[in-house]
Design a protein around this motif. Structure first.
Motif, mmCIF file in Angstrom:
data_model
loop_
_atom_site.group_PDB
_atom_site.id
_atom_site.type_symbol
_atom_site.label_atom_id
_atom_site.label_comp_id
_atom_site.label_asym_id
_atom_site.label_seq_id
_atom_site.Cartn_x
_atom_site.Cartn_y
_atom_site.Cartn_z
ATOM 1 N N MET A 177 0.853 -1.182 0.000
ATOM 2 C CA MET A 177 0.000 0.000 0.000
ATOM 3 C C MET A 177 0.886 1.229 0.000
ATOM 4 S SD MET A 177 -3.190 -1.141 2.446
ATOM 5 C CE MET A 177 -4.314 0.111 1.818
ATOM 6 N N TYR A 178 0.368 2.291 -0.645
ATOM 7 C CA TYR A 178 1.175 3.468 -0.954
ATOM 8 C C TYR A 178 0.415 4.746 -0.601
ATOM 9 C CZ TYR A 178 2.975 -0.078 -4.281
ATOM 10 O OH TYR A 178 3.462 -1.220 -4.877
ATOM 11 N N TRP A 179 1.161 5.750 -0.193
ATOM 12 C CA TRP A 179 0.639 7.112 -0.123
ATOM 13 C C TRP A 179 1.378 7.970 -1.132
ATOM 14 C CZ3 TRP A 179 -3.786 8.385 1.734
ATOM 15 C CH2 TRP A 179 -4.303 7.813 2.906
ATOM 16 N N TYR A 180 0.593 8.728 -1.904
ATOM 17 C CA TYR A 180 1.121 9.699 -2.839
ATOM 18 C C TYR A 180 0.559 11.073 -2.503
ATOM 19 C CZ TYR A 180 2.581 6.042 -6.205
ATOM 20 O OH TYR A 180 3.190 4.983 -6.836
ATOM 21 N N PRO B 187 2.125 15.481 -11.545
ATOM 22 C CA PRO B 187 1.925 14.041 -11.341
ATOM 23 C C PRO B 187 2.016 13.697 -9.864
ATOM 24 C CG PRO B 187 4.138 14.474 -12.135
ATOM 25 C CD PRO B 187 3.419 15.792 -12.168
ATOM 26 N N PRO B 188 1.503 12.549 -9.477
ATOM 27 C CA PRO B 188 1.617 12.116 -8.078
ATOM 28 C C PRO B 188 3.084 11.894 -7.692
ATOM 29 C CG PRO B 188 -0.020 10.819 -9.254
ATOM 30 C CD PRO B 188 0.720 11.603 -10.279
ATOM 31 N N GLU B 189 3.394 12.194 -6.438
ATOM 32 C CA GLU B 189 4.730 11.965 -5.898
ATOM 33 C C GLU B 189 4.623 10.949 -4.761
ATOM 34 O OE1 GLU B 189 6.252 16.604 -6.485
ATOM 35 O OE2 GLU B 189 6.065 15.735 -4.494
ATOM 36 N N LEU B 190 5.442 9.937 -4.830
ATOM 37 C CA LEU B 190 5.405 8.888 -3.809
ATOM 38 C C LEU B 190 5.877 9.431 -2.465
ATOM 39 C CD1 LEU B 190 4.939 5.826 -3.318
ATOM 40 C CD2 LEU B 190 7.398 5.531 -3.746
ATOM 41 N N MET B 191 5.111 9.076 -1.409
ATOM 42 C CA MET B 191 5.508 9.462 -0.059
ATOM 43 C C MET B 191 6.004 8.236 0.717
ATOM 44 S SD MET B 191 2.279 11.899 0.882
ATOM 45 C CE MET B 191 2.935 12.523 2.431
ATOM 46 N N LYS C 141 4.725 -3.515 6.754
ATOM 47 C CA LYS C 141 5.956 -2.888 7.263
ATOM 48 C C LYS C 141 6.327 -1.735 6.332
ATOM 49 C CE LYS C 141 8.315 -6.619 9.758
ATOM 50 N NZ LYS C 141 7.107 -7.344 10.098
ATOM 51 N N LEU C 142 6.779 -0.658 6.930
ATOM 52 C CA LEU C 142 7.186 0.490 6.143
ATOM 53 C C LEU C 142 8.427 0.140 5.333
ATOM 54 C CD1 LEU C 142 6.626 3.482 5.492
ATOM 55 C CD2 LEU C 142 8.180 4.071 7.374
ATOM 56 N N SER C 143 8.304 0.221 4.012
ATOM 57 C CA SER C 143 9.411 -0.136 3.138
ATOM 58 C C SER C 143 10.137 1.082 2.600
ATOM 59 C CB SER C 143 8.898 -0.946 1.943
ATOM 60 O OG SER C 143 8.327 -2.152 2.363
ATOM 61 N N ILE C 144 9.377 2.093 2.297
ATOM 62 C CA ILE C 144 9.960 3.293 1.706
ATOM 63 C C ILE C 144 9.361 4.532 2.362
ATOM 64 C CG2 ILE C 144 9.986 4.717 -0.384
ATOM 65 C CD1 ILE C 144 10.360 2.281 -2.034
ATOM 66 N N SER D 32 2.731 11.091 9.334
ATOM 67 C CA SER D 32 3.073 9.847 10.007
ATOM 68 C C SER D 32 2.171 8.730 9.508
ATOM 69 C CB SER D 32 2.920 10.026 11.522
ATOM 70 O OG SER D 32 3.123 8.803 12.185
ATOM 71 N N PRO D 33 2.715 7.773 8.747
ATOM 72 C CA PRO D 33 1.873 6.699 8.236
ATOM 73 C C PRO D 33 1.728 5.583 9.257
ATOM 74 C CG PRO D 33 4.086 6.433 7.403
ATOM 75 C CD PRO D 33 4.103 7.652 8.284
ATOM 76 N N GLU D 34 0.663 4.813 9.057
ATOM 77 C CA GLU D 34 0.409 3.678 9.936
ATOM 78 C C GLU D 34 -0.347 2.626 9.141
ATOM 79 O OE1 GLU D 34 -2.718 4.252 12.701
ATOM 80 O OE2 GLU D 34 -2.104 2.618 14.015
ATOM 81 N N CYS D 35 0.044 1.372 9.304
ATOM 82 C CA CYS D 35 -0.649 0.285 8.619
ATOM 83 C C CYS D 35 -1.107 -0.719 9.679
ATOM 84 C CB CYS D 35 0.272 -0.369 7.595
ATOM 85 S SG CYS D 35 -0.546 -1.534 6.490
ATOM 86 N N PRO D 36 -2.303 -0.553 10.235
ATOM 87 C CA PRO D 36 -2.756 -1.409 11.342
ATOM 88 C C PRO D 36 -2.981 -2.865 10.934
ATOM 89 C CG PRO D 36 -4.227 0.485 11.023
ATOM 90 C CD PRO D 36 -3.253 0.500 9.895
ATOM 91 N N ASN D 37 -3.385 -3.070 9.673
ATOM 92 C CA ASN D 37 -3.530 -4.434 9.172
ATOM 93 C C ASN D 37 -3.401 -4.398 7.654
ATOM 94 O OD1 ASN D 37 -6.235 -4.043 7.954
ATOM 95 N ND2 ASN D 37 -6.910 -3.857 10.086
ATOM 96 N N SER D 38 -3.529 -5.542 7.033
ATOM 97 C CA SER D 38 -3.233 -5.623 5.605
ATOM 98 C C SER D 38 -4.246 -4.885 4.738
ATOM 99 C CB SER D 38 -3.166 -7.089 5.168
ATOM 100 O OG SER D 38 -4.403 -7.734 5.431
ATOM 101 N N SER D 39 -5.379 -4.492 5.295
ATOM 102 C CA SER D 39 -6.403 -3.826 4.496
ATOM 103 C C SER D 39 -6.458 -2.322 4.715
ATOM 104 C CB SER D 39 -7.794 -4.393 4.835
ATOM 105 O OG SER D 39 -7.864 -5.762 4.573
#
Lengths: 116, 113
Positions: free
Chosen positions: A32-35, A42-46, A53-56, A65-72
């Motif tokens: 999952m991505y935030w732009y 154009p969109p810029e990747l954040m 897990k935070l990869s980039i 501040s991003p957060e990924c509580p579960n896979s969805s």
């Protein structure tokens, strides 16, 4: 179904506020991505999350501040933003993040953020 | 480093006319190539993609694109444009890692009656 949903559609906040953007997908995607997209650009990747897990982190200021509580679910927590942070924030997801045929990114409709 | 160039910032076509939007890429290996469309205030919708195989790719809404390795191009075409096709079109290339999409600056399509 290739739907990515984002809430809210619009958000107006002051520079001292704390708010969160939410993104959801039920396609079984594991990346999952935030732009961020400014007008006429154009969109810029954040950020990229891979298997929750935070990869980039593309050198994004800590007021995002991003957060990924579960896979969805993917959240973007906002604090002490500046007027120049006003933009369309797009969420996307893809099946995996391994450079395979499955890496097509599907985008949500975005949250239009205005910082006063 | 990979890059994408969309030479035309704006294109105006008459409804019913044919359309070709240009996209050139720079990438050492065979790239993953995408065309997305964005209506005003909306997210990006995938029109079509190329990974390998047949160089002529069919997409949604009557669009097609042709991958030409010798010209490093991936141009988008539609034989007859509808007023609802007016939007911003982005060409993008995916890196081998699959993480980041490198977008072109976009082409804004205006359709006249």
């Amino acid at each position: 179904d290739t739907e990515v949903t984002q809430t809210p559609k619009h958000l107006v906040m002051g520079m001292t506020n704390k708010k969160s953007l939410k993104c959801e997908q039920h396609m079984g995607h594991r990346a999952m991505y935030w732009y961020k997209q400014k007008a006429k650009k154009p969109p810029e990747l954040m950020f990229v999350y891979s298997y929750e897990k935070l990869s980039i982190n593309e050198s994004v200021p800590s007021r995002f501040s991003p957060e990924c509580p579960n896979s969805s679910l993917l959240n973007l927590h906002l604090h002490a933003l500046q007027p120049e942070d006003s933009a369309l924030y797009l969420c996307a997801s893809s099946l995996s993040s391994r450079g395979s045929v499955a890496d097509t990114q599907y985008f949500g409709p975005g949250t239009r953020l205005t910082v006063l | 480093a990979q890059s994408v160039t969309q030479p035309d910032i704006h294109i105006t076509v008459s409804e019913g006319a044919s359309l070709e939007l240009r996209c050139n890429y720079s990438y050492g290996a065979t790239p993953y190539l995408f065309w997305y469309v964005q209506s005003p205030g909306q997210g990006l919708q995938l029109l079509l993609k190329y990974f390998s195989g047949d160089t002529l790719v069919q997409g949604i809404k009557g669009f097609e694109a042709e991958f030409k390795r010798s010209q490093s191009s991936f141009n988008l075409r539609k034989p007859s444009v509808h007023w609802s096709d007016a939007a911003e079109y982005f060409c993008a290339v995916g890196a081998g890692s699959g993480y980041a999409l490198n977008f072109g600056k976009g082409t804004s399509l205006l359709v006249t009656p």
